[in-house]
Scaffold this active site. Structure first.
Site, PDB file in Angstrom:
ATOM      1  N   ALA A  58      -2.321   2.519  -4.476  1.00 41.35           N
ATOM      2  CA  ALA A  58      -1.877   3.904  -4.403  1.00 41.35           C
ATOM      3  C   ALA A  58      -1.859   4.346  -2.943  1.00 41.35           C
ATOM      4  CB  ALA A  58      -2.769   4.776  -5.281  1.00 41.35           C
TER       5      ALA A  58
ATOM      6  N   THR B  41       0.847  -1.177   0.000  1.00 41.94           N
ATOM      7  CA  THR B  41       0.000   0.000   0.000  1.00 41.94           C
ATOM      8  C   THR B  41       0.890   1.237   0.000  1.00 41.94           C
ATOM      9  OG1 THR B  41      -0.148  -0.093   2.427  1.00 41.94           O
ATOM     10  CG2 THR B  41      -1.931  -1.120   1.187  1.00 41.94           C
ATOM     11  N   CYS B  42       0.398   2.291  -0.645  1.00 41.45           N
ATOM     12  CA  CYS B  42       1.118   3.564  -0.702  1.00 41.45           C
ATOM     13  C   CYS B  42       2.548   3.330  -1.221  1.00 41.45           C
ATOM     14  CB  CYS B  42       1.081   4.230   0.672  1.00 41.45           C
ATOM     15  SG  CYS B  42       1.474   5.993   0.665  1.00 41.45           S
ATOM     16  N   THR B  43       3.534   3.940  -0.594  1.00 39.57           N
ATOM     17  CA  THR B  43       4.905   3.822  -1.091  1.00 39.57           C
ATOM     18  C   THR B  43       5.544   2.478  -0.755  1.00 39.57           C
ATOM     19  OG1 THR B  43       5.732   4.959   0.881  1.00 39.57           O
ATOM     20  CG2 THR B  43       5.316   6.307  -1.086  1.00 39.57           C
TER      21      THR B  43
ATOM     22  N   THR C  63       1.753   2.993  -6.953  1.00 41.85           N
ATOM     23  CA  THR C  63       2.167   3.454  -5.642  1.00 41.85           C
ATOM     24  C   THR C  63       1.473   4.791  -5.406  1.00 41.85           C
ATOM     25  OG1 THR C  63       4.078   3.871  -4.204  1.00 41.85           O
ATOM     26  CG2 THR C  63       4.224   4.658  -6.470  1.00 41.85           C
TER      27      THR C  63
END
Length: 216
Positions: free
Chosen positions: A174, A122-124, A142
């Site tokens: 993202a 998730t995310c970065t 990302t």
């Protein structure tokens, strides 16, 4: 059927990247539903519709991990003693981590990538997976705020600006709440619509689809 063994790797990530999906998974778990049955808040037998899941919080040692916010997380097992996993999750850190991933983490990621059925970021966390060499030849995403520099730094991955991307066992999302939506998508078919809808109500949460549009 044996419980799904779910591992969360601990380092200085954004807490919501991990806490939001884990709260959703917990809300549909047999453990949570059994508690609500026992206390009279759900009809008997509802827990049979839940996801049987066990969580493992993983780090090189059992020392607590402190996030940038000061929030402290306690590992439940070390990389060395980690049981066989079915799924693993990487939350999103800042560049201090993704540009300097300790070798112990890189080695563990590769070991588990061979083993698990689902490798979530998730995310970065997607950048972490990319920098660790796990996304070569893969489609991925990302946090969209960091997408511009990735084609130059990680050209062997096809980076897509969407809410989440599924490429084989790799599920990349993202930003933090896109990660929550990705897990909601993953849960469909793994528990009943009744249980999943109840979890949405309990979290006061309305999921979005892969294009970012509200569902229902």
């Amino acid at each position: 059927m044996a419980p799904l063994q779910f591992g969360i790797v601990l380092y200085d990530f954004q807490l919501l990247d991990v806490a939001a999906p884990i709260d959703l998974l917990s809300s549909v778990s047999k453990k949570m539903l059994t508690t609500l049955e026992r206390t009279g808040h759900l009809p008997k037998g509802t827990s049979n519709e839940g996801l049987d899941i066990e969580f493992h919080y993983l780090a090189p040692t059992l020392d607590s991990v402190t996030l940038m916010t000061g929030f402290r997380l306690q590992p439940t097992t070390t990389f060395e003693d980690c049981p066989k996993l079915d799924a693993i999750l990487l939350g999103g850190p800042g560049p201090d981590f993704w540009d300097n991933i300790p070798e112990s983490y890189v080695k563990f990621f590769h070991q588990k990538a061979e083993e698990v059925e689902y490798f979530f970021t998730t995310c970065t966390g997607g950048i972490v997976a990319g920098k660790a060499g796990l996304l070569r030849g893969k489609r991925a995403t990302t946090n969209h705020e960091f997408m511009d520099f990735l084609p130059a730094q990680l050209p062997e991955t096809k980076w897509e600006k969407t809410q989440w991307v599924i490429d084989g066992k790799f599920w990349t999302a993202a930003g933090a709440l896109a990660g929550l939506d990705m897990f909601d998508h993953w849960l469909r078919g793994k528990t009943t619509d009744t249980v999943l809808t109840m979890a949405h109500r309990g979290l006061d949460y309305q999921p979005r689809n892969v294009n970012g549009n509200l569902i229902g």
